[in-house]
Design a protein around this motif. Structure first.
Motif, short mmCIF file in Angstrom:
data_model
loop_
_atom_site.label_atom_id
_atom_site.label_comp_id
_atom_site.label_asym_id
_atom_site.label_seq_id
_atom_site.Cartn_x
_atom_site.Cartn_y
_atom_site.Cartn_z
N GLN A 60 0.90 -1.24 -0.01
CA GLN A 60 0.17 0.00 0.03
C GLN A 60 1.10 1.14 -0.05
O GLN A 60 2.32 1.03 0.15
CB GLN A 60 -0.88 0.00 1.22
CG GLN A 60 -2.06 -1.03 1.22
CD GLN A 60 -2.71 -0.82 2.47
OE1 GLN A 60 -2.51 -0.56 3.54
NE2 GLN A 60 -4.12 -1.28 2.21
N TRP A 62 0.81 4.75 2.12
CA TRP A 62 0.18 5.69 3.17
C TRP A 62 0.47 7.11 3.01
O TRP A 62 1.54 7.51 2.67
CB TRP A 62 0.82 5.05 4.53
CG TRP A 62 0.24 5.66 5.88
CD1 TRP A 62 -1.01 5.37 6.48
CD2 TRP A 62 0.85 6.55 6.70
NE1 TRP A 62 -1.05 6.18 7.29
CE2 TRP A 62 0.07 7.01 7.68
CE3 TRP A 62 2.20 6.93 6.82
CZ2 TRP A 62 0.43 7.55 8.59
CZ3 TRP A 62 2.65 7.82 7.76
CH2 TRP A 62 1.52 8.19 8.51
N HIS A 71 -4.40 4.98 4.07
CA HIS A 71 -3.91 3.84 3.07
C HIS A 71 -4.51 3.76 1.87
O HIS A 71 -5.86 3.57 1.81
CB HIS A 71 -4.15 2.62 3.94
CG HIS A 71 -3.07 2.50 5.27
ND1 HIS A 71 -3.63 2.92 6.39
CD2 HIS A 71 -1.88 2.21 5.54
CE1 HIS A 71 -2.64 2.70 7.41
NE2 HIS A 71 -1.53 2.53 6.75
N SER A 73 -4.51 1.58 -1.61
CA SER A 73 -4.26 0.02 -2.36
C SER A 73 -4.57 0.15 -3.87
O SER A 73 -5.54 0.93 -4.18
CB SER A 73 -5.31 -0.99 -1.64
OG SER A 73 -5.14 -1.27 -0.33
N ASP A 75 -5.79 -0.42 -7.32
CA ASP A 75 -7.03 -1.08 -7.70
C ASP A 75 -6.83 -1.36 -9.16
O ASP A 75 -6.67 -0.61 -10.34
CB ASP A 75 -8.26 -0.32 -7.59
CG ASP A 75 -9.53 -0.87 -7.99
OD1 ASP A 75 -9.90 -1.85 -7.83
OD2 ASP A 75 -10.21 -0.14 -9.02
N TRP A 81 -5.12 4.19 -7.53
CA TRP A 81 -4.78 3.87 -6.00
C TRP A 81 -5.95 4.30 -5.24
O TRP A 81 -6.46 5.58 -5.14
CB TRP A 81 -3.61 4.62 -5.41
CG TRP A 81 -2.34 3.92 -6.13
CD1 TRP A 81 -1.53 4.32 -7.25
CD2 TRP A 81 -1.49 2.86 -5.49
NE1 TRP A 81 -0.40 3.54 -7.39
CE2 TRP A 81 -0.31 2.70 -6.47
CE3 TRP A 81 -1.72 2.13 -4.29
CZ2 TRP A 81 0.72 1.80 -6.11
CZ3 TRP A 81 -0.69 1.23 -3.98
CH2 TRP A 81 0.61 1.22 -4.90
N ASP A 83 -8.47 4.44 -1.45
CA ASP A 83 -8.47 4.37 -0.15
C ASP A 83 -8.81 3.02 0.37
O ASP A 83 -9.86 2.46 -0.38
CB ASP A 83 -9.07 5.36 0.62
CG ASP A 83 -10.63 5.36 0.55
OD1 ASP A 83 -11.10 4.74 1.52
OD2 ASP A 83 -11.12 5.57 -0.36
N ASP A 84 -8.27 2.38 1.37
CA ASP A 84 -8.78 1.11 1.74
C ASP A 84 -10.00 0.83 2.58
O ASP A 84 -10.54 -0.14 3.20
CB ASP A 84 -7.44 0.19 2.34
CG ASP A 84 -7.15 0.65 3.65
OD1 ASP A 84 -7.59 1.66 4.03
OD2 ASP A 84 -6.10 0.09 4.33
N LYS A 85 -10.51 2.17 2.82
CA LYS A 85 -11.76 2.25 3.82
C LYS A 85 -13.01 2.25 2.99
O LYS A 85 -14.11 2.45 3.48
CB LYS A 85 -11.82 3.32 4.89
CG LYS A 85 -10.41 2.90 5.70
CD LYS A 85 -10.77 1.91 6.79
CE LYS A 85 -9.65 1.83 8.00
NZ LYS A 85 -8.83 0.99 7.32
#
Length: 111
Positions: A60, A62, A71, A73, A75, A81, A83-85
């Motif tokens: 990832q 940050w 963070h 990730s 895709d 890129w 966000d992971d939330k």
């Protein structure tokens, strides 16, 4: 499946290069950019910082800025890129927003 390290390294290098190119368009008195391989620090005149850091173990990136840490990730489907939330944040837009807010100048990426 987690992307392999060399692909991750290539993608991170491309991210840092694009962000540095955007920073280079601004006066160094307005924004200083400092890259140390695993970390890119964008420092505004106010000494406030936006820090972009690799998270190799989890592949990832940050970003710390405006008193939050997000963070991102990669895709594969969209080639971006995210966000992971699931907040709908995209790495380059998020960093541009943070830096513009800190510096008072638009942070635009060269095409």
């Amino acid at each position: 499946m987690m992307m392999d390290e060399s692909l991750y390294n290539q993608r991170v290098a491309a991210v840092f290069k694009r962000m540095l190119a955007a920073a280079d368009q601004l006066d160094p008195d307005v924004l200083e950019a400092d890259s140390t391989g695993d970390m890119l620090t964008l420092t505004a005149r106010s000494r406030e910082k936006c820090i972009v850091n690799t998270q190799r173990a989890v592949r990832q990136i940050w970003v710390a800025g405006k008193s939050q840490g997000i963070h991102f990730s990669y895709d594969e489907a969209s080639g971006t890129w995210k966000d992971d939330k699931g907040k709908g944040l995209e790495l380059f837009s998020f960093v541009a927003d943070v830096v513009s807010e800190l510096s008072g100048e638009p942070f635009t990426y060269p095409s």
